[in-house]
Design a protein around this motif. Sequence first.
Motif, mmCIF file in Angstrom:
data_model
loop_
_atom_site.group_PDB
_atom_site.id
_atom_site.type_symbol
_atom_site.label_atom_id
_atom_site.label_comp_id
_atom_site.label_asym_id
_atom_site.label_seq_id
_atom_site.Cartn_x
_atom_site.Cartn_y
_atom_site.Cartn_z
ATOM 1 N N GLY A 216 0.792 -1.315 -0.031
ATOM 2 C CA GLY A 216 0.185 0.095 0.057
ATOM 3 C C GLY A 216 0.898 1.336 -0.067
ATOM 4 N N ARG A 217 2.029 1.122 -0.103
ATOM 5 C CA ARG A 217 2.986 2.372 -0.233
ATOM 6 C C ARG A 217 2.951 3.108 -1.798
ATOM 7 N NH1 ARG A 217 6.510 -1.018 3.346
ATOM 8 N NH2 ARG A 217 7.454 -1.816 1.323
ATOM 9 N N ARG A 218 3.174 4.106 -1.661
ATOM 10 C CA ARG A 218 3.496 4.784 -2.896
ATOM 11 C C ARG A 218 4.834 4.291 -3.421
ATOM 12 N NH1 ARG A 218 3.661 11.385 -3.988
ATOM 13 N NH2 ARG A 218 2.770 11.204 -6.073
ATOM 14 N N LEU A 219 4.816 3.779 -4.841
ATOM 15 C CA LEU A 219 6.081 3.659 -5.406
ATOM 16 C C LEU A 219 7.231 4.645 -5.267
ATOM 17 C CD1 LEU A 219 4.796 1.893 -8.962
ATOM 18 C CD2 LEU A 219 5.084 0.988 -6.548
ATOM 19 N N ASP A 220 8.301 4.379 -5.070
ATOM 20 C CA ASP A 220 9.309 5.234 -5.108
ATOM 21 C C ASP A 220 9.707 5.835 -6.620
ATOM 22 O OD1 ASP A 220 11.384 3.589 -6.366
ATOM 23 O OD2 ASP A 220 11.642 2.758 -4.422
ATOM 24 N N GLU A 221 10.470 6.827 -6.684
ATOM 25 C CA GLU A 221 10.653 7.591 -7.917
ATOM 26 C C GLU A 221 11.415 6.486 -8.911
ATOM 27 O OE1 GLU A 221 13.320 11.101 -8.892
ATOM 28 O OE2 GLU A 221 11.431 12.002 -8.280
ATOM 29 N N GLN A 222 12.402 5.636 -8.426
ATOM 30 C CA GLN A 222 13.013 4.922 -9.089
ATOM 31 C C GLN A 222 12.280 3.894 -9.825
ATOM 32 O OE1 GLN A 222 16.225 5.222 -10.022
ATOM 33 N NE2 GLN A 222 16.557 3.663 -11.611
ATOM 34 N N ARG A 223 11.268 3.291 -9.272
ATOM 35 C CA ARG A 223 10.581 2.074 -9.677
ATOM 36 C C ARG A 223 9.609 2.816 -10.627
ATOM 37 N NH1 ARG A 223 12.291 -1.733 -9.108
ATOM 38 N NH2 ARG A 223 12.065 -1.773 -6.708
ATOM 39 N N VAL A 224 8.853 4.071 -10.349
ATOM 40 C CA VAL A 224 8.329 4.761 -11.518
ATOM 41 C C VAL A 224 9.063 4.944 -12.715
ATOM 42 C CG1 VAL A 224 6.898 6.802 -11.893
ATOM 43 C CG2 VAL A 224 6.662 5.912 -9.887
ATOM 44 N N ARG A 225 10.073 5.540 -12.653
ATOM 45 C CA ARG A 225 11.132 5.584 -13.616
ATOM 46 C C ARG A 225 11.363 4.182 -14.499
ATOM 47 N NH1 ARG A 225 15.477 3.113 -15.604
ATOM 48 N NH2 ARG A 225 16.946 4.627 -16.690
ATOM 49 N N ASP A 226 11.690 3.264 -13.771
ATOM 50 C CA ASP A 226 11.988 1.841 -14.513
ATOM 51 C C ASP A 226 10.775 1.496 -15.292
ATOM 52 O OD1 ASP A 226 14.378 2.056 -13.319
ATOM 53 O OD2 ASP A 226 13.881 0.289 -11.771
#
Length: 429
Positions: A216-226
């Motif tokens: 339930g945690r917001r994806l971190d920026e690196q994961r969104v970027r990937d």
Amino acid sequence: MVGLADSAPGRIVRLNLGTIRPYLVTEPAHVQHVLRDNAANYTRAGDSMLWQSVKKLGGDGILSEGPQWEASRRRLQVHFTPKRLDAAIGDLSRAISDAVDDLKLPARNGQPVDAADEISRIICQAVIKVFFGDRITVADAVRVVAEQDTVANALRFRLLTPFMPDAVPMPGDRAFRQAVRNIDDILLPLVHAARAEDDEGDDIVASLARARDAHGRRLDEQRVRDDLVSMFATTTETTYVVLTWLFPLLEQQPDVAARLYEEIDRVVGPDDVIDKKQLGELRYLRMVLDELLRAYPSGWLVPRTAVADDVIDGTRVRAGSTIILSPYVTQRLARFWDRPEVFDPERFAPDAPRRAHRYAYYPFGGGAHQCIGQYLFQLEAPLIVATLLSRFRYRLCTPGMPSAKLAASLRPRERVPLLLTPHRQPALA
């Protein structure tokens, strides 16, 4: 490799590449074993000859393995369902139509255009409209595709020397790293903006920016970027690379070209934005594209690493061994394809005999890792070809077939410049 595989029918071939001896798996039943039946034992993880480098581009997302790959696949899959893409045909077709219209000026002026560059631009204009909600300019999207091209070419040095440890510098490494930085310079600002806006839009950037992980945690920026980088490659790379081969092929096959032109002229008007009904009537075009994927699959090389010992049809495969699958090789095996060196769309006619094995033809891979962009290609590619050839005819500035370049995807070594001429004028109102 085709000759080697043809000379050893039904067998797995051990290659001698210096310090490593990978297994070349080309028999369709053996391919199925690796990609589907025992896929858990053959992973993209580890130090295989391609995936370590690919991971530096796409991170731990859809181009990786394991739980992170599964999560990324679920997040992205919703954007590639047939229902969602069918609903987007109108927007996709209009964007392609507008992009193709930009070729009228060079056609009138007799100015050559580069096939790869123009296909790249047309695709970018289309995917921006459908997937990115106009968050990125066409110019920036084209730059991303160009950097992907740099990445694919830079990886050829690693492919040629798969025994070389990743830590050892190789030609192409510097270009690879710079290309990844350039891609991030374009795409990361989109991620920052979407996360700051908390946008409720349904485009891919907004969707990833508000996505949550299994806890339930917001994806971190690196994961969104990937995910965003992987998704951009999925929506552009295969169509761009495969369609570049079409123009020299048609010039080599005048009978195929004439039949294709006749169908397109009959179904599509000179100023049409092609709709779903027309798309369904372009049956020969579909056969041409299926044969194009057989002869020149973008993903020509599919490496895997064996996790544990296995036996494939009597051949013992040791844990840690590298397995090489190649749609390019399997789809040219003479025992499964009559005259495989001939470009013949009739192989894919509706009344043609069924293929001897499901995995005699797998241009989009297979099993759980089958490309999620397959259905997009089946819409996007015929829309581009039909729109382009309904408005223009062409000739090659450099006649003949280009040679294939050894890279991460199968692309022409030489450029393919075209001289376009207007084919038909729109009807007067």
